[in-house]
Design an enzyme around this catalytic site. Structure first.
Site, mmCIF file in Angstrom:
data_model
loop_
_atom_site.group_PDB
_atom_site.id
_atom_site.type_symbol
_atom_site.label_atom_id
_atom_site.label_comp_id
_atom_site.label_asym_id
_atom_site.label_seq_id
_atom_site.Cartn_x
_atom_site.Cartn_y
_atom_site.Cartn_z
ATOM 1 N N GLY A 28 0.941 -1.201 0.029
ATOM 2 C CA GLY A 28 0.083 0.040 -0.084
ATOM 3 C C GLY A 28 0.705 1.287 -0.042
ATOM 4 O O GLY A 28 2.187 1.069 -0.248
ATOM 5 N N MET A 30 1.501 3.333 2.326
ATOM 6 C CA MET A 30 2.633 3.356 3.538
ATOM 7 C C MET A 30 3.830 2.299 3.568
ATOM 8 O O MET A 30 4.615 2.477 4.149
ATOM 9 C CB MET A 30 1.648 2.899 4.908
ATOM 10 N N GLY A 31 3.720 1.406 2.800
ATOM 11 C CA GLY A 31 4.723 0.637 2.703
ATOM 12 C C GLY A 31 4.278 -0.963 2.209
ATOM 13 O O GLY A 31 3.151 -0.978 1.696
ATOM 14 N N VAL A 33 3.587 -4.889 3.718
ATOM 15 C CA VAL A 33 3.565 -5.932 5.004
ATOM 16 C C VAL A 33 3.943 -7.174 4.590
ATOM 17 O O VAL A 33 3.498 -7.769 3.577
ATOM 18 C CB VAL A 33 2.137 -5.712 5.679
ATOM 19 N N LYS A 49 6.002 -4.681 8.861
ATOM 20 C CA LYS A 49 5.736 -3.570 8.049
ATOM 21 C C LYS A 49 7.021 -2.845 7.580
ATOM 22 O O LYS A 49 7.680 -2.262 8.507
ATOM 23 C CB LYS A 49 4.679 -2.755 8.460
ATOM 24 N N ASP A 149 -4.542 9.123 10.768
ATOM 25 C CA ASP A 149 -4.883 8.203 9.795
ATOM 26 C C ASP A 149 -5.968 7.085 9.935
ATOM 27 O O ASP A 149 -6.021 5.934 9.552
ATOM 28 C CB ASP A 149 -3.776 7.603 9.062
#
Length: 492
Positions: A28, A30-31, A33, A49, A149
């Site tokens: 995603g 954000m990074g 996983v 993550k 968030d």
């Protein structure tokens, strides 16, 4: 900063000499996983993550470590926040943190929700946020945390043997480092996901817990309707800036006309979406109290409607609770708990009545609630009904009830419990005048309701026995073991 995707270690090398990467779970903004195994703990599955940024600057690394430490400390305080085990920065500058592996669904996959499930999950989300907003103590200093968030994709709902559905909030403490792909802006200080951002967040203003309350309002609207309170013509920063700062949200009725919800719930969501922080509920305790009132009114409404009448003053929930439920004269004035059928015009619902000092009611009213049942057939059919009020900062409040399963009233009570898939928990004050001050509806998971029905039918076909005391002693032994297992499960 380099925002290229993280490449997993080559040749199955260990991250931090401990975690062996297995497979990609999710990618995603954000990074990424990964499922991994903690080799130090015998291959225990964990999730790692890796954040999207590459961090080389020592000051930024120090800032990340501080936030990760706060996030890890916070996860120890609430079962509703994903448990963080470890964190660090790889040799090539990728920040990562290690968390419990959850085999559930994101809230995003479950919406829209029925009102009863909505209330259950919302209460758990609020309990997690309340814990974060109260802060964590590191070296004698209280650090207040704001998520920044809150959105359905950051809420995981897992099956739980005790609660049925357990909420976990993800990504505390890292949102300020990241810029979601949905958050397209030139501001280096902006973090979050555009459809859920508060006006002050988009405007670069001061952020406090009330910003999370705004995001919660957007999410609650979506949980009930499947849509957001606004539908801008574009998805860019400018379009969302316009609606969040200047356009009033749509009303739930116009988005989903067939949905029937209490006016108090509609008002709560609209108040959470107020443009100015001072016009919103000011903290999670406020919201939890409103959700409690809604649960109380729905519980009373359910009894009233099922029995063929409706009280026009039902909205005055606290007064209704105090007037309708009076502590029985046959029960002692002391700290006890007992089950009771609430019967009106041949309609029965199950409830659990609890007397506590007023101060304890204030402490335990807004805690996580769990229900379990244990049944034995020999030498005498008997059931143990366990309710637990749990908060990491409080002593667990255990509420056990032993029920003779050859008592017809108990069978009726349990059958009603299974049929309604829920029961009401009523709090009465130990201090005079012993009023009922709080009433909550607690859901029972489908496997447990089916067990109850099976046990009731099984008990009806059993012969009378004189071994009641022996069965109760056996259940007490199992109860002690069950307490240890439940607490291990909650604290793991």
């Amino acid at each position: 900063m380099n925002n290229s995707p993280y490449l997993p270690p080559q040749n199955q090398e260990l991250v931090a000499n401990r975690y062996q990467i297995k497979t990609l779970i999710e990618r995603g903004g954000m990074g990424e996983v990964f499922l991994a195994e903690d080799m130090l703990l015998g291959g225990t599955p964990v999730a790692i993550k890796f954040l999207s940024q590459t961090v080389i600057d020592p000051q930024i690394q120090e800032s990340f470590n501080r936030e990760a430490l706060l996030s890890a400390a916070l996860s120890q305080k609430s079962i509703h926040i994903v448990h963080a085990y470890d964190y660090g920065v790889t040799s090539n500058g990728k920040p990562y943190y290690v968390m419990e592996y959850l085999s559930g669904q994101s809230l995003k996959e479950l919406i829209p929700l029925p009102v009863a499930i909505f209330l259950n999950l919302s209460r758990q989300i609020c309990l997690g946020l309340k814990c974060a907003h109260q802060g964590v103590n590191i070296d004698g200093k209280i650090h207040l945390l704001v998520h920044r968030d809150i959105k359905p994709a950051n809420i995981i709902v897992t099956p739980d043997p005790i609660l049925g559905k357990l909420v976990k909030i993800l990504d505390f403490g890292i949102a300020k480092f990241l810029n979601s792909t949905e958050s397209l802006t030139t501001s280096e200080e902006f973090y979050g996901t555009l459809p859920y951002c508060s006006p002050e967040q988009l405007d670069g203003g001061h952020i406090d817990s009330r910003s999370d309350i705004y995001s919660l309002g957007v999410m609650m609207f979506e949980m009930l309707t499947g849509q957001k309170p606004w539908q801008p013509k574009a998805e860019g920063f400018g379009a969302w800036y316009q609606v969040h700062l200047f356009e009033p949200p749509k009303h739930i009725f116009y988005v989903k006309p067939g949905l029937q919800i209490p006016q108090q719930l509609d008002d709560l969501i609209m108040n959470c979406l107020a443009k100015k922080p001072e016009q919103r509920p000011q903290n999670m305790t406020e919201i939890l109290k409103i959700l409690e009132n809604i649960e109380q009114s729905l519980s009373l409404d359910k009894v009233s409607l099922a029995s063929g009448f409706r009280n026009a003053e039902l909205s005055k929930t606290k007064t209704m609770v105090e007037d309708q439920f009076i502590w029985p004269e046959s029960k002692p004035i002391q700290e006890i708990v007992f089950p009771q059928l609430i019967s009106q015009e041949k309609v029965s619902t199950t409830s659990l009545w609890l007397m506590l000092p007023q101060l304890e009611i204030q402490n335990y009213a807004y805690t996580t609630r769990y229900t379990r049942f244990i049944f034995i057939t020999y030498p005498h059919p008997m059931l143990l009904w366990i309710t637990l009020l749990y908060d990491r900062d409080l002593t667990p409040k255990w509420l056990p009830c032993y029920l003779d399963m050859q008592n017809s009233q108990n069978l009726k009570l349990l059958w009603s419990l299974a049929e309604n898939e829920s029961y009401s928990l009523l709090f009465f004050t130990l201090e005079p005048p012993h009023n009922c001050t709080n009433m909550f509806s607690i859901s029972i998971s489908p496997p447990q309701t089916q067990n109850l029905k099976n046990w009731v039918q099984q008990s009806k076909n059993m012969k009378a026995s004189t071994g009641i005391t022996t069965s109760k002693n056996l259940l007490k032994q199992q109860y002690k073991q069950m307490q240890v297992e439940i607490l291990k499960h909650l604290e793991a």
